[in-house]
Scaffold this motif. Structure first.
Motif, PDB file in Angstrom:
ATOM      1  N   ASN A   1       0.840  -1.171  -0.076  1.00  0.00           N
ATOM      2  CA  ASN A   1       0.033  -0.081   0.042  1.00  0.00           C
ATOM      3  C   ASN A   1       0.806   1.195  -0.030  1.00  0.00           C
ATOM      4  N   LEU A   2       0.845   2.026  -1.169  1.00  0.00           N
ATOM      5  CA  LEU A   2       1.616   3.194  -1.337  1.00  0.00           C
ATOM      6  C   LEU A   2       1.002   4.518  -0.327  1.00  0.00           C
ATOM      7  N   SER A   3       0.085   4.109   0.305  1.00  0.00           N
ATOM      8  CA  SER A   3      -0.359   5.245   1.404  1.00  0.00           C
ATOM      9  C   SER A   3       0.323   4.783   2.481  1.00  0.00           C
ATOM     10  N   ARG A   4       0.885   3.527   2.601  1.00  0.00           N
ATOM     11  CA  ARG A   4       1.362   2.929   4.081  1.00  0.00           C
ATOM     12  C   ARG A   4       2.806   2.388   4.019  1.00  0.00           C
TER      13      ARG A   4
ATOM     14  N   ASP B   1       1.754  -3.495   3.926  1.00  0.00           N
ATOM     15  CA  ASP B   1       0.169  -3.659   4.516  1.00  0.00           C
ATOM     16  C   ASP B   1       0.164  -3.523   5.725  1.00  0.00           C
ATOM     17  N   ASN B   2       1.276  -3.368   6.465  1.00  0.00           N
ATOM     18  CA  ASN B   2       1.461  -3.120   8.278  1.00  0.00           C
ATOM     19  C   ASN B   2       0.429  -4.181   8.719  1.00  0.00           C
ATOM     20  N   LEU B   3       0.610  -5.432   8.158  1.00  0.00           N
ATOM     21  CA  LEU B   3       0.039  -6.763   8.775  1.00  0.00           C
ATOM     22  C   LEU B   3       1.107  -7.607   9.193  1.00  0.00           C
TER      23      LEU B   3
ATOM     24  N   THR C   1       1.199 -10.812   8.608  1.00  0.00           N
ATOM     25  CA  THR C   1       1.410 -11.434   7.148  1.00  0.00           C
ATOM     26  C   THR C   1       0.086 -11.156   6.570  1.00  0.00           C
ATOM     27  N   SER C   2       0.101 -11.195   5.080  1.00  0.00           N
ATOM     28  CA  SER C   2      -0.737 -10.720   4.428  1.00  0.00           C
ATOM     29  C   SER C   2      -2.266 -11.514   4.119  1.00  0.00           C
TER      30      SER C   2
ATOM     31  N   LEU D   1       7.699   3.466   8.965  1.00  0.00           N
ATOM     32  CA  LEU D   1       6.139   2.975   8.307  1.00  0.00           C
ATOM     33  C   LEU D   1       5.855   1.580   8.101  1.00  0.00           C
TER      34      LEU D   1
ATOM     35  N   TYR E   1       6.178  -1.081   9.829  1.00  0.00           N
ATOM     36  CA  TYR E   1       6.043  -2.274  10.844  1.00  0.00           C
ATOM     37  C   TYR E   1       4.927  -3.085  10.690  1.00  0.00           C
TER      38      TYR E   1
ATOM     39  N   ASN F   1       6.388  -5.788  16.658  1.00  0.00           N
ATOM     40  CA  ASN F   1       5.116  -4.565  16.664  1.00  0.00           C
ATOM     41  C   ASN F   1       5.867  -3.172  16.565  1.00  0.00           C
ATOM     42  N   THR F   2       7.158  -3.327  17.411  1.00  0.00           N
ATOM     43  CA  THR F   2       7.855  -1.735  17.523  1.00  0.00           C
ATOM     44  C   THR F   2       9.269  -1.949  17.054  1.00  0.00           C
TER      45      THR F   2
ATOM     46  N   THR G   1      11.613  -0.605  18.792  1.00  0.00           N
ATOM     47  CA  THR G   1      12.115  -0.628  19.963  1.00  0.00           C
ATOM     48  C   THR G   1      12.357  -2.051  20.028  1.00  0.00           C
TER      49      THR G   1
END
Lengths: 334, 334
Positions: A71-74, A78-80, A82-83, A264, A266, A275-276, A278
């Motif tokens: 996702n080119l907005s993100r 996909d920030n998941l 796994t997809s 961006l 994660y 998740n982070t 850190t």
């Protein structure tokens, strides 16, 4: 060069510089390079590729496009962990960002595709992803008059084929670079582009050995390395590179992910288990380098990593040509 | 006015004009209006709403955004018979286009939402669509520093709430109008904007009575009418408007869909059962008007309908602010 020999070089360099009292930031500079603006782009091909990248008609369901998981907005991800694929199937691995992916030595976590063009054909035909076939995808495109004209204009051939499709998508993806991060501004001479903490993080990144794998313009993407050098990784562990080479030595080896835009993209790692930043820095320190960063050190490295966010690709949302009466309809539910 | 009395008016008008030998195109003109550019837009609110419209973090899975089913690359629709919701659930009804939806008398096929703001909250909390809750959506937004700042800037309040979210989305949706179709150019005086066949289709559209329901600037969207006036509809038949009013007389009544951009918003009807305009015109003629259009007539009406495609909203793909370490993570698989 494997991760251990790279680490040895980095350690020698760091020790040498420490001995000389030299500002280490300058010594490691040559291991990086700013992201360059895209070169030699065929704009007609890239514009066509942009449409295809956003077109869910390349999937069986008519619902999933390249942009669904990249996702080119993100940050091109996909920030998941796994997809999500056709019929909500859970993918086996984390979607890598498409941003700056033209700089990688190969594509996919295991490097099974040599380049972006080869990669682009994969998900379309993968039953767990877009679940289509190349033949069916071409049937759809051939039935859409505006695509037929645009392919003809760009490729000067009578028929659309999958090579043209993947070539156009790859050409668009070559434009998806993110120059002008604060780190790049610093590399290019803006000495105040990084704060004191970010510079301290940069030094730690170098002197602790992160740079051994995360170097080059993409801070990664240019080698395969083992996940779990000092300690084994406790998460989900596919064969990785060994699935491609068949060599036992390549088990648990993955393409080193780029750290560009890592703020961006994660969650982190091949299984998206961290998740982070850190958490990712802490785990990488222990598993790859045998180091336990203090909270302050971790914070400084994270601060440095956030300077790697570059200008995101800016473009108009593409308007897709409509299907015709002859276009085979998507089949999301059968 | 119901469809029968509207038809009667149209028939009288058509007969009168035929008797007078008047060019009917001009007589019906006042029943339409060109799409006007959006007015009184709060740009800050609309820009924020654009981000929210594209943000899959308003869904439980982190995968579905407003744009998934109202895809602005595709006429504001998903071009599926019925939409795909959380965990690939099959929706009960066809996704109406979001384009020009600010001109509708109400939202959803059954008009259960009074306006765009009320509509926007529905899918977020619908277990078969985005499957989230308003509270969880606000928790996510409140955890994203760039959103917190932007909401504060736009709404001047300390806390984000769902009213602000839906108000911003609605404000963005108000910008999604499509002026400048060839039909509108013709309405505005460009006499050669329509071909002879298209004008013939326009006359048939009026004189056969399609205009009875498909009138006004949106060629529809301004009344509820029964699906199956002359013959019953054979497809999937929910209660429609009766589910909202509780009145038996409203059974099988639906908000008349806009015909603006209808070339882009296939498949057609509340159940998406008609794949092509040819099929839709044929079925509408028989079921609503008791007419069987010849192939030539059908072709001409379809040619006219394709002149209703306006300028699609053009804007930069929004770049979404990243989640923070505190952001609750999406749950696509549990």
């Amino acid at each position: 060069m494997n991760v251990k020999s790279m680490l040895a070089v980095a350690a020698v360099a760091a020790a040498g510089m420490a001995a000389m009292g030299v500002a280490s930031a300058d010594q490691f500079r040559s291991l990086y390079a700013p992201i360059a603006p895209p070169q030699s782009i065929d704009l007609g091909k890239a514009e066509l590729g942009k449409k295809l990248f956003f077109d869910p008609r390349l999937s069986k369901s008519g619902f999933i496009s390249c942009n669904s998981c990249h996702n080119l907005s993100r940050g091109g991800s996909d920030n998941l962990s796994t997809s999500i694929g056709d019929k909500w199937q859970q993918g086996p691995i984390n979607s890598p960002t498409v941003l700056n992916s033209s700089l990688n030595l190969a594509q996919f976590w295991d490097g099974r595709a040599a380049d972006l063009k080869e990669q682009a054909g994969g998900p379309i035909a993968n039953p767990a992803e877009m679940a289509f076939s190349h033949t069916l995808a071409i049937d759809v495109l051939e039935s859409i008059p505006a695509y037929v004209r645009e392919f003809k204009l760009v490729f000067k051939k009578d028929k659309i084929d999958i090579d043209q499709v993947t070539e156009a998508i790859a050409e668009f993806e070559k434009t998806l670079v993110t120059p002008n991060s604060r780190f790049d501004q610093w590399l290019l001479g803006k000495t105040d582009a990084l704060t004191k903490d970010e510079l301290a993080g940069y030094r730690l990144f170098n002197e602790s050995g992160c740079v051994a794998c995360h170097n080059g313009p993409n801070l990664g993407g240019n080698s395969f390395q083992k996940m779990g050098v000092v300690e084994p990784y406790k998460g989900n562990m596919p064969d990785g590179r060994a699935a491609v080479t068949g060599k036992d030595a390549d088990r648990f080896n993955f393409k080193v992910p780029t750290l560009r835009n890592v703020e961006l993209t994660y969650p982190y790692f091949h299984d998206g288990a961290a998740n982070t930043l850190t958490e990712a820095v802490d785990i990488m320190g222990r598993l790859q380098l045998g180091k336990r960063f203090t909270k302050e050190e971790n914070d400084q490295i994270v601060a440095f990593l956030k300077t790697l966010t570059g200008d995101q690709p800016q473009f108009m949302l593409p308007i897709l040509p409509p299907s015709s009466d002859q276009t085979p309809r998507p089949k999301p539910f059968n």
